[in-house]
Design an enzyme around this catalytic site. Structure first.
Site, mmCIF file in Angstrom:
data_model
loop_
_atom_site.group_PDB
_atom_site.id
_atom_site.type_symbol
_atom_site.label_atom_id
_atom_site.label_comp_id
_atom_site.label_asym_id
_atom_site.label_seq_id
_atom_site.Cartn_x
_atom_site.Cartn_y
_atom_site.Cartn_z
ATOM 1 N N GLU A 67 33.486 -46.101 57.267
ATOM 2 C CA GLU A 67 34.036 -45.652 58.560
ATOM 3 C C GLU A 67 33.372 -44.371 59.087
ATOM 4 O O GLU A 67 33.690 -43.905 60.186
ATOM 5 C CB GLU A 67 35.555 -45.422 58.427
ATOM 6 N N VAL A 90 29.574 -42.844 47.572
ATOM 7 C CA VAL A 90 29.633 -44.271 47.224
ATOM 8 C C VAL A 90 29.087 -44.414 45.805
ATOM 9 O O VAL A 90 27.963 -43.999 45.524
ATOM 10 C CB VAL A 90 28.802 -45.125 48.206
ATOM 11 N N ILE A 91 29.912 -44.975 44.931
ATOM 12 C CA ILE A 91 29.514 -45.083 43.524
ATOM 13 C C ILE A 91 29.284 -46.551 43.176
ATOM 14 O O ILE A 91 30.094 -47.424 43.529
ATOM 15 C CB ILE A 91 30.579 -44.445 42.609
ATOM 16 N N GLU A 94 30.527 -52.884 39.945
ATOM 17 C CA GLU A 94 29.998 -54.116 39.343
ATOM 18 C C GLU A 94 29.598 -55.151 40.392
ATOM 19 O O GLU A 94 28.966 -56.142 40.075
ATOM 20 C CB GLU A 94 31.048 -54.703 38.407
ATOM 21 N N HIS A 97 29.136 -54.510 46.654
ATOM 22 C CA HIS A 97 29.796 -53.699 47.677
ATOM 23 C C HIS A 97 28.999 -52.429 47.970
ATOM 24 O O HIS A 97 28.822 -52.014 49.108
ATOM 25 C CB HIS A 97 31.194 -53.326 47.170
HETATM 26 C C1 DLZ Z 1 35.921 -50.663 49.283
HETATM 27 C C2 DLZ Z 1 35.136 -49.479 48.834
HETATM 28 C C3 DLZ Z 1 34.517 -49.472 47.562
HETATM 29 C C4 DLZ Z 1 34.592 -50.618 46.627
HETATM 30 N N1 DLZ Z 1 33.845 -48.394 47.132
HETATM 31 C C5 DLZ Z 1 33.742 -47.314 47.947
HETATM 32 C C6 DLZ Z 1 33.031 -46.168 47.520
HETATM 33 O O1 DLZ Z 1 32.513 -46.062 46.383
HETATM 34 N N2 DLZ Z 1 32.945 -45.131 48.383
HETATM 35 C C7 DLZ Z 1 33.489 -45.145 49.648
HETATM 36 O O2 DLZ Z 1 33.367 -44.172 50.390
HETATM 37 N N3 DLZ Z 1 34.187 -46.226 50.054
HETATM 38 C C8 DLZ Z 1 34.335 -47.288 49.246
HETATM 39 N N4 DLZ Z 1 35.044 -48.377 49.669
HETATM 40 C C9 DLZ Z 1 35.749 -48.321 50.974
HETATM 41 C C10 DLZ Z 1 34.852 -48.671 52.193
HETATM 42 O O3 DLZ Z 1 33.994 -47.582 52.517
HETATM 43 C C11 DLZ Z 1 35.708 -48.957 53.429
HETATM 44 O O4 DLZ Z 1 36.604 -47.914 53.659
HETATM 45 C C12 DLZ Z 1 36.508 -50.262 53.285
HETATM 46 O O5 DLZ Z 1 35.657 -51.331 52.965
HETATM 47 C C13 DLZ Z 1 37.272 -50.595 54.603
HETATM 48 O O6 DLZ Z 1 36.365 -50.790 55.675
#
Ligand code: DLZ
Length: 164
Positions: A67, A90-91, A94, A97
Site C-alpha cells: 500500500e 518485506v521479508i 516460503e 509473495h
Molecule cells: C501479505 C504480506 C506478507 C505475506 N508479507 C509482507 C511483508 O513481509 N511485508 C509487508 O510490508 N507486507 C507484507 N504483506 C502485506 C502486503 O504488503 C499487503 O498489505 C497485503 O497483501 C494487502 O494488500
C-alpha cells in the site's frame, strides 16, 4: 564526489541541503512494525538534524508495503510536500509473495515520483530474514530510514539547484 558506502547510513552531512523550508510526507508500513518503526525513527532524526521542522513532517501508516505506493500518491496529489519517503520491510517467506510485493512496491513508488515530479524515496528493506532487517534498521548495517531521509534531502536540493 560520491561517498564510498560502509553501511546504509554513511554520508557526508556537509553536503546535505538545509531542510528548514522543506515539507515531507512519510508513509510507513504497519507490517513488521518493530523494523518499520525503527526506520521511521532514523528518518525523522535525520530530517530534524538537518533542520526540518516537526510540523512540516507528516507521517501516515498503511497496512503493508504493497500500500506504500498508493499512500505516496495521496501525498503527491493532495498535499504540497517536497518529498515523500516510503518505509517498509518485506521479508522473504516460503511463498512467492515476497517477489510480488517487492516488485510492485518498487515500480509503484517509481511511477508516483515520475508522474507527479516529486521525489518518492524507496526506503523499503527486502531481506531474507528478520535478522538482516534488524541489522539494517538501526543495527550494524545502519538504518535504511536514515538513508531514505538523506536521499529525500538530496533530491529536493537537486530540484532547487536547477530552478530558474
Ligand atoms: C501479505 C504480506 C506478507 C505475506 N508479507 C509482507 C511483508 O513481509 N511485508 C509487508 O510490508 N507486507 C507484507 N504483506 C502485506 C502486503 O504488503 C499487503 O498489505 C497485503 O497483501 C494487502 O494488500
Amino acid at each position: 564526489m560520491p561517498v564510498k558506502k560502509k553501511n546504509l547510513s554513511s554520508y557526508s552531512p556537509k553536503k546535505i541541503p538545509d531542510a528548514k523550508k522543506m515539507r515531507f510526507g512519510i508513509v510507513v508500513s504497519e507490517w513488521n512494525t518493530d523494523v518499520t518503526g525503527a526506520l521511521l525513527e532514523g528518518a525523522m532524526e535525520t530530517l530534524v538534524k538537518h533542520n526540518a521542522k516537526a510540523e512540516n513532517i507528516h507521517v501516515s501508516w498503511v497496512p503493508g508495503s504493497f500500500e506504500l505506493a498508493l499512500g505516496a500518491q495521496y501525498y503527491a496529489r493532495e498535499t504540497k510536500v517536497d518529498a515523500i519517503i516510503c518505509l517498509g520491510c518485506v521479508i522473504q517467506g516460503e511463498t512467492r509473495h515476497f517477489e510480488f510485493i517487492s516488485q510492485a512496491v518498487a515500480k509503484g513508488i517509481m511511477d508516483v515520483g515520475l508522474t507527479y515530479n516529486v521525489p518518492v524515496i524507496f526506503g523499503v528493506l527486502t531481506t531474507d530474514s528478520m535478522q538482516q532487517a534488524v541489522e539494517r534498521s538501526g543495527g550494524k548495517h545502519g538504518n535504511k530510514g536514515t538513508e531514505a531521509a538523506v536521499t529525500a534531502l538530496s533530491m529536493v536540493g537537486l530540484r532547487d539547484s536547477l530552478k530558474k
